[in-house]
Design an enzyme around this catalytic site. Sequence first.
Site, mmCIF file in Angstrom:
data_model
loop_
_atom_site.group_PDB
_atom_site.id
_atom_site.type_symbol
_atom_site.label_atom_id
_atom_site.label_comp_id
_atom_site.label_asym_id
_atom_site.label_seq_id
_atom_site.Cartn_x
_atom_site.Cartn_y
_atom_site.Cartn_z
ATOM 1 N N LYS A 200 -41.053 8.799 23.733
ATOM 2 C CA LYS A 200 -40.756 9.088 24.829
ATOM 3 C C LYS A 200 -42.151 9.432 26.249
ATOM 4 C CE LYS A 200 -37.591 8.620 29.095
ATOM 5 N NZ LYS A 200 -36.618 9.124 29.531
ATOM 6 N N GLU A 206 -42.926 18.043 17.559
ATOM 7 C CA GLU A 206 -42.775 17.967 16.127
ATOM 8 C C GLU A 206 -43.694 16.272 15.769
ATOM 9 O OE1 GLU A 206 -40.909 18.709 18.510
ATOM 10 O OE2 GLU A 206 -38.990 19.849 17.214
ATOM 11 N N GLY A 261 -34.121 9.114 25.912
ATOM 12 C CA GLY A 261 -34.379 9.010 24.855
ATOM 13 C C GLY A 261 -32.727 8.829 24.307
ATOM 14 N N ARG A 262 -31.529 8.816 24.016
ATOM 15 C CA ARG A 262 -30.982 9.099 23.253
ATOM 16 C C ARG A 262 -30.841 7.792 23.007
ATOM 17 N NH1 ARG A 262 -30.058 12.790 26.166
ATOM 18 N NH2 ARG A 262 -28.913 12.943 28.449
ATOM 19 N N GLU A 347 -25.780 15.724 23.690
ATOM 20 C CA GLU A 347 -26.608 16.380 24.207
ATOM 21 C C GLU A 347 -26.155 15.524 25.732
ATOM 22 O OE1 GLU A 347 -30.907 14.308 23.977
ATOM 23 O OE2 GLU A 347 -31.651 15.995 22.687
ATOM 24 N N HIS A 378 -13.057 15.297 -0.332
ATOM 25 C CA HIS A 378 -14.140 15.599 -1.765
ATOM 26 C C HIS A 378 -14.115 17.093 -1.063
ATOM 27 C CE1 HIS A 378 -11.882 12.897 -4.508
ATOM 28 N NE2 HIS A 378 -12.431 11.859 -3.582
ATOM 29 N N LYS A 506 -37.857 25.206 22.900
ATOM 30 C CA LYS A 506 -39.202 25.033 23.310
ATOM 31 C C LYS A 506 -40.549 25.781 23.698
ATOM 32 C CE LYS A 506 -37.861 19.886 23.771
ATOM 33 N NZ LYS A 506 -38.440 18.734 24.985
#
Length: 538
Positions: A200, A206, A261-262, A347, A378, A506
């Site tokens: 965005k 990254e 974003g999410r 978030e 398990h 950041k």
Amino acid sequence: MSTLTDSAPWQALIEHQAHLSEQSIRGLFAENPQRFSQFSLEAGDLLLDYSKNLCDAQTLNLLDALATKAQLAKAIDAMFAGERINTTEDRPALHIALRSPDRDTEYGQLVHQTLDQMESFVNRVTSWQWQGYTGSPITDVVNIGIGGSDLGPAMVYSALANYQLDGIRCHFVSNVDPAHIEQILESLDPATTLFVIASKTFTTMETMLNAQTARRWLLDACSDEKALAKHFVAVSANVELARDFGIGNNNIFPLWDWVGGRYSLWSAIGLPVALGIGMENFRALLAGAHTMDKHFRTAPFKENMPVLMGLLECWTLNFCGAESRAILPYSQLLHLFPAFLQQLDMESLGKSVTQNGSAVDTASGAIVWGSAGTNGQHSFHQLLHQGTHLVPADFIAIATSDSPNLEQHQQLLANCFAQSQALMDGKTLDEARAELIQQGLSEEKASTLAPHKVIAGNRPSNTLILKALTPQALGSLIACYEHKVYTQSVILGINAFDQWGVELGKVLSTDIFAELAGVGETSKFDGSTNALINRCKR
Ligand code: F6P
């Protein structure tokens, strides 16, 4: 005390919980044979069974009153009307416009133009008209993005494996760890690989570093900058930076600041999904979400699936002592769903101040975690059954399967339903002792062993059933969780659409990177951070 915790419904819920805690969920079923039909509902292709929660009709009345007091109806209208409900960033939160069929609004025009742009691109790629620098068609799409620009598309692509087109595979690179991109590129051919740079902001460290690595990888193979236009497209709200990276105007798919974003998988951020399953199926995903949007907007609170899920989460977190929620999809294809929900929920709700800046004096969101069943049975289910934490769970099951292996699918469902039953019923000391005696143990041995076999029970859960794992049903499921999160944020009075907490790390990493990359030892930070940096440098 805040106006929320001081309010009449909140205080009444405290009193009500004290009374209800003398009951058990198992007891509520014994008392009321109609419990399932009263505490379950359908919306779209989903069924929600919330009868295995410690709640009764009065709980719902009080939660309904809490929602009314928080002016939830007004808040839902505000979202759909495009009001600037993301107050700290002064923007609307209009992911709902991304899946509305309405073309005739300001937002609708932008959305549908972009969907049409996506459609024409997807058709060119999937019909092999779009060719790489050697004239070969594209066989592999690599999405480079992180957070909302990765988790949603990766989860949907994986969940809809049965809809994946032949001839195109999608891959998702997110981590700045070079091992991630290297591992993926290793098996790919630059001549037939298309990169989607999804960001965005087009500034996320990254994504930018991985995009540069991908660019070098391509240019190492073909040594021709012109090839970039055939192998790189971008999805971004920052067209200028995408252009600076070398991506041509025609290869940039827009995004807007009114999409968080999410909440963005419905936009062109979903491009790798559309390339992987075709545009028709991508549009079906949007249609499923729109069905849930209409339900959320119009159904009364007590018949509203996301509202009920949000209110019950508020109930378990604030009145029953829970801190987390396990997300347990009994579907291997949904194995990425817990990771997707972690970002969506945590978030959005991980906040300590309300919209007006005062402290949140309640539990905000749950710690969301989980993995696909039956694998979890398990490993961590032991703690769910016998640990000292109260962990509410969402079981997600798919009624039908595309596999001809009916027996395994039925085993999967049987285990799903058995887990929620076991969490609710548990096993008393007497039951454990009697069982051991029946197995042939002496009275004495049975009495020694029995306490270890006691399962407290009374652990709440929801079960969501999808008729089938179709694009429509998946769209409804995701939208349901989005609106559940919004419901909680409105009750708490917090902003579900910002994420200031991620910024500090950041900023700090920039200084640390400079020290790691620089010469000599550092003494710039605290003792621990200095030592860690210096140790790695040595
Ligand atoms: O750092 C968190 C975050 O801003 C998320 O909210 C977002 O989904 C992610 O980073 C990626 O952001 P972008 O799409 O701008 O690269």
